[in-house]
Scaffold this active site. Structure first.
Site, PDB file in Angstrom:
ATOM      1  CG  ASN A  92      -2.110   0.808   0.932  1.00  0.00           C
ATOM      2  OD1 ASN A  92      -2.509   1.620   0.170  1.00  0.00           O
ATOM      3  ND2 ASN A  92      -2.068   2.136   1.832  1.00  0.00           N
ATOM      4  CG  ASN A 144       0.350   3.130   4.552  1.00  0.00           C
ATOM      5  OD1 ASN A 144       0.501   1.754   3.989  1.00  0.00           O
ATOM      6  ND2 ASN A 144      -0.815   3.603   5.392  1.00  0.00           N
ATOM      7  CE  LYS A 145       1.102  -1.173   5.412  1.00  0.00           C
ATOM      8  NZ  LYS A 145      -0.085  -1.137   5.292  1.00  0.00           N
ATOM      9  CB  ILE A 146       9.328  -0.293   4.227  1.00  0.00           C
ATOM     10  CG1 ILE A 146      10.013   0.548   4.556  1.00  0.00           C
ATOM     11  CG2 ILE A 146       8.530  -1.590   3.514  1.00  0.00           C
ATOM     12  CD1 ILE A 146      11.874  -0.579   5.131  1.00  0.00           C
ATOM     13  CB  ILE A 147       8.885  -0.910  -1.044  1.00  0.00           C
ATOM     14  CG1 ILE A 147       8.276  -2.563  -0.754  1.00  0.00           C
ATOM     15  CG2 ILE A 147      10.529  -0.636  -0.382  1.00  0.00           C
ATOM     16  CD1 ILE A 147       9.058  -2.932  -1.638  1.00  0.00           C
TER      17      ILE A 147
END
Length: 375
Positions: A189, A191-194
């Protein structure tokens, strides 16, 4: 003049994403097929190791849904799920008209409590139905107590769906998150780290399960010359453009993990002498967290509403911790096992800005709020 917004966890491009997206346009693979998908899956398989077989999908939620289907979860079946999580961990249980049974957190990792889990398993067995699956979550990037959870899984022969949506790059005793479950899930998603803008993967332990997952994710089309369908499938496959973004993002994953952990070091140094705020950190060197989000617990007279308002006044985004599933109106009638530690965490916790592109200027603004405006 109002200062720029500091976001909680914004997307952060690595450099080559556009090249791979252009390749999708140049080759005219603007669909759910193409080299970006294949390369993204192969790269993740290489990164995770441990006999991982990756199926790229439209979301982490779709991956959990498919995991439950692959475990033959049906109407009326019990599925045990961590209560302290985002609702996407639990909603697919209802998609299949199964019965969620929620388990509380333990204090060290905030993840599924092994003692409460075993109580839940015994309850289900007493009702005449062994649970079909256990959904264990790596919350905010923190690995769960894998040895203890997997020991219970093995003892009662119940498969584990590992929800590592937030935990790409995290490890438990050196083993990557995403490789502990019978089936595992990672989210991409925004907002995730990638990110792949939206998307996720389902990770299985053998090639045959991956083939079955791909079949279900592409409308359940039988192997015929024409469109023949003998069972229900879904439109869950990741597209070639999103996978192109993922390829570029994955190339900078290690840099992003270092940046997130650097954010944690910043908060640790800032808050180490603060009597009103405790920073959530790994309980031992067994737990290597990507610190996707840095989270704090507020003590004494300091409330999460007050702190959040102070940040908001300075145009800094924060977020309350996940409201546990057993406290959600949607799940109010479900069975819950534990002492409501997750409820206490929700009442007193806050997520702080943790993006990989957090600058020194951003850190200074955050420091000003925490040092000058909090009693």
């Amino acid at each position: 003049m109002k200062k720029d917004k500091i976001w909680l966890s914004p997307p952060h491009m690595g450099g080559n994403e556009l090249e791979y997206v252009h390749n999708a346009f140049d080759t005219n693979w603007i669909s759910q097929y193409g080299s970006n998908i294949d390369e993204f899956e192969h790269s993740l398989e290489s990164y995770l190791g441990n006999n991982s077989h990756v199926t790229a999908l439209s979301s982490g939620t779709a991956a959990i849904h498919l995991a439950l289907r692959l475990l033959n979860v049906e109407e009326g079946d019990f599925v045990i799920c961590q209560s302290f999580t985002f609702v996407a961990s639990a909603n697919p249980i209802l998609y299949l008209k199964a019965v969620p049974v929620f388990v509380d957190s333990e204090a060290q990792t905030w993840n599924m409590c092994p003692d409460a889990l075993e109580d839940a398993v015994r309850y289900c067995i007493q009702q005449g139905k062994k649970p079909k699956a256990i959904i264990a979550v790596c919350l905010y990037g923190m690995p769960f107590k894998a040895e203890e959870i997997l020991q219970i899984s093995k003892k009662y022969d119940i498969p584990v769906i590992e929800d590592s949506a937030e935990a790409l790059g995290s490890k438990y005793k050196g083993q990557p998150c995403g490789t502990f479950g019978d089936l595992s899930v990672i989210s991409f998603n925004g907002n995730k780290i990638i990110t792949t803008a939206g998307g996720g993967v389902l990770i299985s332990r053998n090639q045959e399960v991956k083939k079955r997952a791909l079949f279900l994710a592409t409308q359940g089309k039988d192997n015929e010359e024409f469109y023949n369908h003998s069972e229900l499938g879904y439109n869950y496959r990741m597209d070639n453009i999103a996978a192109g973004i993922g390829r570029g993002q994955l190339e900078t994953l290690e840099e992003k993990i270092i940046a997130r952990r650097k954010n944690h070091d910043f908060y640790h140094e800032l808050l180490k002498n603060n009597e009103n705020i405790d920073l959530f950190s790994a309980p031992s060197t067994d737990f290597y967290s990507n610190y996707w989000l840095n989270t704090v617990i507020l003590k004494n007279t300091l409330s999460k509403e007050i702190l959040r308002d102070k940040f908001s006044q300075n145009n800094i985004e924060t977020r309350y911790l996940w409201k546990p599933m057993h406290l959600q109106p949607l799940y109010k009638d479900c069975k819950f096992f534990g002492n409501n530690l997750s409820g206490t965490l929700f009442d007193t916790g806050l997520c702080l800005p943790s993006g990989t592109n957090l600058t020194n200027d951003c850190r200074n603004r955050i420091s000003e709020v925490l040092e000058n405006e909090i009693p």
